[in-house]
Design a protein around this motif. Structure first.
Motif, PDB file in Angstrom:
ATOM      1  N   SER A 144      12.357 -43.386 -12.298  1.00 35.59           N
ATOM      2  CA  SER A 144      13.050 -44.111 -13.351  1.00 35.59           C
ATOM      3  C   SER A 144      14.544 -43.862 -13.239  1.00 35.59           C
ATOM      4  O   SER A 144      14.969 -42.765 -12.871  1.00 35.59           O
ATOM      5  CB  SER A 144      12.547 -43.681 -14.737  1.00 35.59           C
ATOM      6  N   ASN A 145      15.329 -44.893 -13.546  1.00 35.79           N
ATOM      7  CA  ASN A 145      16.781 -44.750 -13.558  1.00 35.79           C
ATOM      8  C   ASN A 145      17.308 -44.415 -14.950  1.00 35.79           C
ATOM      9  O   ASN A 145      18.508 -44.221 -15.138  1.00 35.79           O
ATOM     10  CB  ASN A 145      17.438 -46.045 -13.065  1.00 35.79           C
ATOM     11  N   ASN A 146      16.402 -44.382 -15.949  1.00 35.82           N
ATOM     12  CA  ASN A 146      16.806 -44.050 -17.311  1.00 35.82           C
ATOM     13  C   ASN A 146      16.985 -42.540 -17.440  1.00 35.82           C
ATOM     14  O   ASN A 146      16.244 -41.758 -16.851  1.00 35.82           O
ATOM     15  CB  ASN A 146      15.763 -44.532 -18.320  1.00 35.82           C
ATOM     16  N   SER A 147      17.966 -42.147 -18.259  1.00 38.12           N
ATOM     17  CA  SER A 147      18.244 -40.719 -18.399  1.00 38.12           C
ATOM     18  C   SER A 147      17.811 -40.146 -19.745  1.00 38.12           C
ATOM     19  O   SER A 147      17.933 -38.946 -19.960  1.00 38.12           O
ATOM     20  CB  SER A 147      19.745 -40.453 -18.211  1.00 38.12           C
ATOM     21  N   ASP A 148      17.322 -40.987 -20.652  1.00 36.04           N
ATOM     22  CA  ASP A 148      16.828 -40.488 -21.936  1.00 36.04           C
ATOM     23  C   ASP A 148      15.344 -40.175 -21.805  1.00 36.04           C
ATOM     24  O   ASP A 148      14.536 -41.037 -21.453  1.00 36.04           O
ATOM     25  CB  ASP A 148      17.039 -41.513 -23.047  1.00 36.04           C
ATOM     26  N   LEU A 149      14.993 -38.928 -22.086  1.00 35.94           N
ATOM     27  CA  LEU A 149      13.609 -38.483 -21.960  1.00 35.94           C
ATOM     28  C   LEU A 149      12.930 -38.491 -23.320  1.00 35.94           C
ATOM     29  O   LEU A 149      13.454 -37.923 -24.281  1.00 35.94           O
ATOM     30  CB  LEU A 149      13.569 -37.070 -21.372  1.00 35.94           C
TER      31      LEU A 149
END
Length: 425
Positions: A144-149
Motif C-alpha cells: 500500500s502507498n497509504n501511510s495512515d495505519l
C-alpha cells in the motif's frame, strides 16, 4: 469494566487544561507552539515501528476508550484506531498484546481507511481475563502507498477484547549473509563455552573445531546450527532424559566451568531462530539460566517452544507459573532474547524486529520487556551455582518418539546468529 470509573479518571486532566487556559493567559502564538510541539511528539511516537507501539498512542479513534491510561478497551465490532504517517514498509508479520474475557475477535490492519487496503489480520481468542495479556501474531504485507495505519476491530456483539500494544517484524530482523567456515568463526570467545552433544559427549576445546552433524555453520555463513537428532543410540546428560546440542558457560579463559550467584548483574543476549522440532513431542528449550539443583532451582528461567507456543518456564512451574511470550511462533522466525538477573530480580526482553540489542545498549529497551501483567520483574529469588546455556535442548528422546526415532527428519534445531554475555558484581 465501568464507564463511570473511566470518565472520572479523565476529570483531573480536564481541570488541569482549564486552569492552564484561565490562569496562565497564554497568547495565541504560545498555544500554537504548544499544539505544534504536541503534534510533533505524536508524530515521533507513531513512527516507532521498529519497537513496540502502545495502542493508546493513536492519533484518532472511533468507539473505543483508553483504560487506566495503559490500554485500549471497551472495543466493539467496527471500532477502530488510527496512526498517522506510519511507516510499515518491509513488514511481513505483526504481533499484538491483547486480552479478552469473552470470545475475542479479529484485528484488521488496514492502510488509508477503515475499509481500505488490507495489510493483514490477527485473531484474538479468550485469554481468561481482561488483564491476562497474551501475544497473538499474524502475517502482514506492505502493499500500500497509504501511510495512515488503521486497526479495525471485528467480532460479535458486546465487548471483544482489550489491546495493549503491537509490533511489526520484517526484513530488518533477518541477519545478513556471512563468510564463517567453522563455528568458532562466529564465537566472540571460543574458550568461554563447552558443548554437550546428543550422544552425551562433551567438547571443551571449541576454538578451531570443525563442523560436525550436531554443530556446524549454516549455508549462509552467518549462524551456528545446533542440531539434536532423535535416535535409539543417543546418549543423555546426567539428570536428564532428553538430548541436546547446547553450550554451557565457562570461565573466560576456559579453565573450568563457571558458577555465579544472583547478586550483582548477570546478562545474556541471544539472536536465534528455532528451525525444527521433533515429530511426536515437539518441545524444545533455547536459552536458559541454570541454578543450583540441590536448592530446588535447576532450570530457573528458560525460553521454551511447544508446538507454536513460545513461553518462559521457571523450573517447569515449580518456581512460578509459565508466562506466554507469543502463540503462533513460526519455525525459522529470527528473534532476540535477553535474560537479565539484577540482585535476584529476573527480567526478560524479547523482540522479532532486529533492534533489541541496539535498544538495550542505548538504554531504551523498556518496550521489549516481557511482563506479567504490569510487572516487569518476573521472579525475585536468590540462589547460587548459576550459569547460562544457549543452543538447543530438545525435550524428547527415542522412547517418546517411538517408531519415529531414527527418522532423518526427526530432530530439534536452533540457529544462533549472535550472542553476548556479561557479569557485574
Amino acid at each position: 469494566m465501568n464507564y463511570f470509573e473511566n470518565f472520572f479518571l479523565q476529570i483531573p486532566k480536564i481541570i488541569t487544561a482549564c486552569c492552564l487556559l484561565l490562569l496562565i493567559g497564554c497568547s495565541d502564538s504560545t498555544l500554537e507552539e504548544d499544539v505544534e510541539a504536541n503534534a510533533q511528539e505524536e508524530f515521533i511516537v507513531a513512527e516507532l515501528t521498529t519497537g513496540t507501539i502502545q495502542a493508546e498512542d493513536y492519533d484518532a479513534q472511533n468507539g473505543i476508550s483508553v483504560v487506566n491510561g495503559s490500554k485500549v478497551g471497551y472495543i466493539q465490532n467496527n471500532d477502530w484506531i488510527r496512526f498517522e504517517d506510519f511507516d510499515f514498509s518491509g513488514a511481513n508479520s505483526v504481533s499484538v498484546r491483547a486480552a479478552s474475557d469473552r470470545s475475542g475477535g479479529t484485528i484488521e490492519f488496514r492502510a488509508g481507511g477503515p475499509s481500505s487496503d488490507l495489510l493483514g489480520t490477527v485473531n484474538i481468542s479468550n485469554t481468561g481475563g481482561w488483564n491476562a495479556m497474551q501475544t497473538f501474531t499474524g502475517s502482514m504485507n506492505d502493499n500500500s502507498n497509504n501511510s495512515d495505519l488503521y486497526l479495525v476491530f471485528k467480532g460479535g456483539s458486546g465487548y471483544l477484547f482489550d489491546v495493549d500494544s503491537f509490533s511489526f517484524s520484517g526484513s530488518g530482523s533477518t541477519p545478513p549473509s556471512g563468510n564463517a567456515g567453522i563455528p568458532s568463526d562466529l564465537m566472540p570467545n571460543c574458550n568461554q563455552w563447552k558443548i554437550t552433544y546428543p550422544d552425551g559427549s562433551e567438547d571443551k576445546t571449541l576454538c578451531g573445531e570443525g563442523n560436525n552433524e550436531y554443530f556446524f555453520v549454516n549455508g549462509s555463513g552467518n549462524g551456528i546450527v545446533f542440531r539434536a537428532p532423535i535416535r535409539t543410540n543417543n546418549g543423555t546428560t546426567p539428570n536428564s532424559d532428553y538430548v541436546r546440542s547446547e553450550f554451557r558457560e565457562r570461565k573466560e579463559d576456559g579453565s573450568s566451568d563457571i558458577y555465579w550467584n544472583t547478586n550483582g548483574t548477570h546478562f545474556i543476549y541471544v539472536k536465534q531462530a528455532i528451525t525444527h522440532l521433533p515429530i511426536v513431542k515437539d518441545h524444545l528449550v533455547a536459552t536458559q539460566i541454570h541454578g543450583n539443583k540441590s536448592e530446588g532451582i535447576d532450570d530457573s528461567m528458560v525460553l521454551r517452544l511447544e508446538g507454536d507456543h513460545l513461553f518462559l518456564s521457571f523450573n517447569g512451574g515449580v518456581l512460578r507459573n509459565d508466562l506466554t511470550i507469543k502463540r503462533g511462533y513460526t519455525l525459522g522466525t529470527v528473534h532476540e532474547v535477553i535474560f537479565e538477573v539484577i540482585n535476584g530480580r529476573h527480567y526478560c526482553y524479547y523482540s522479532e524486529d532486529g533492534n533489541l540489542k541496539s535498544a538495550y545498549d542505548s538504554g531504551s529497551a523498556s518496550s521489549y520487556l516481557v511482563k506479567d501483567g504490569s510487572n516487569s520483574v518476573l521472579m525475585d529469588i536468590d540462589y547460587g551455582d548459576a550459569y547460562f546455556k544457549i543452543g538447543n535442548y530438545t525435550q524428547s528422546n527415542a522412547n517418546r518418539e517411538g517408531s519415529n526415532a531414527n527418522d532423518p527428519d526427526n530432530y530439534g534445531e536452533v540457529v544462533v546468529y549472535d550472542y553476548d554475555l556479561d557479569h557485574t558484581n
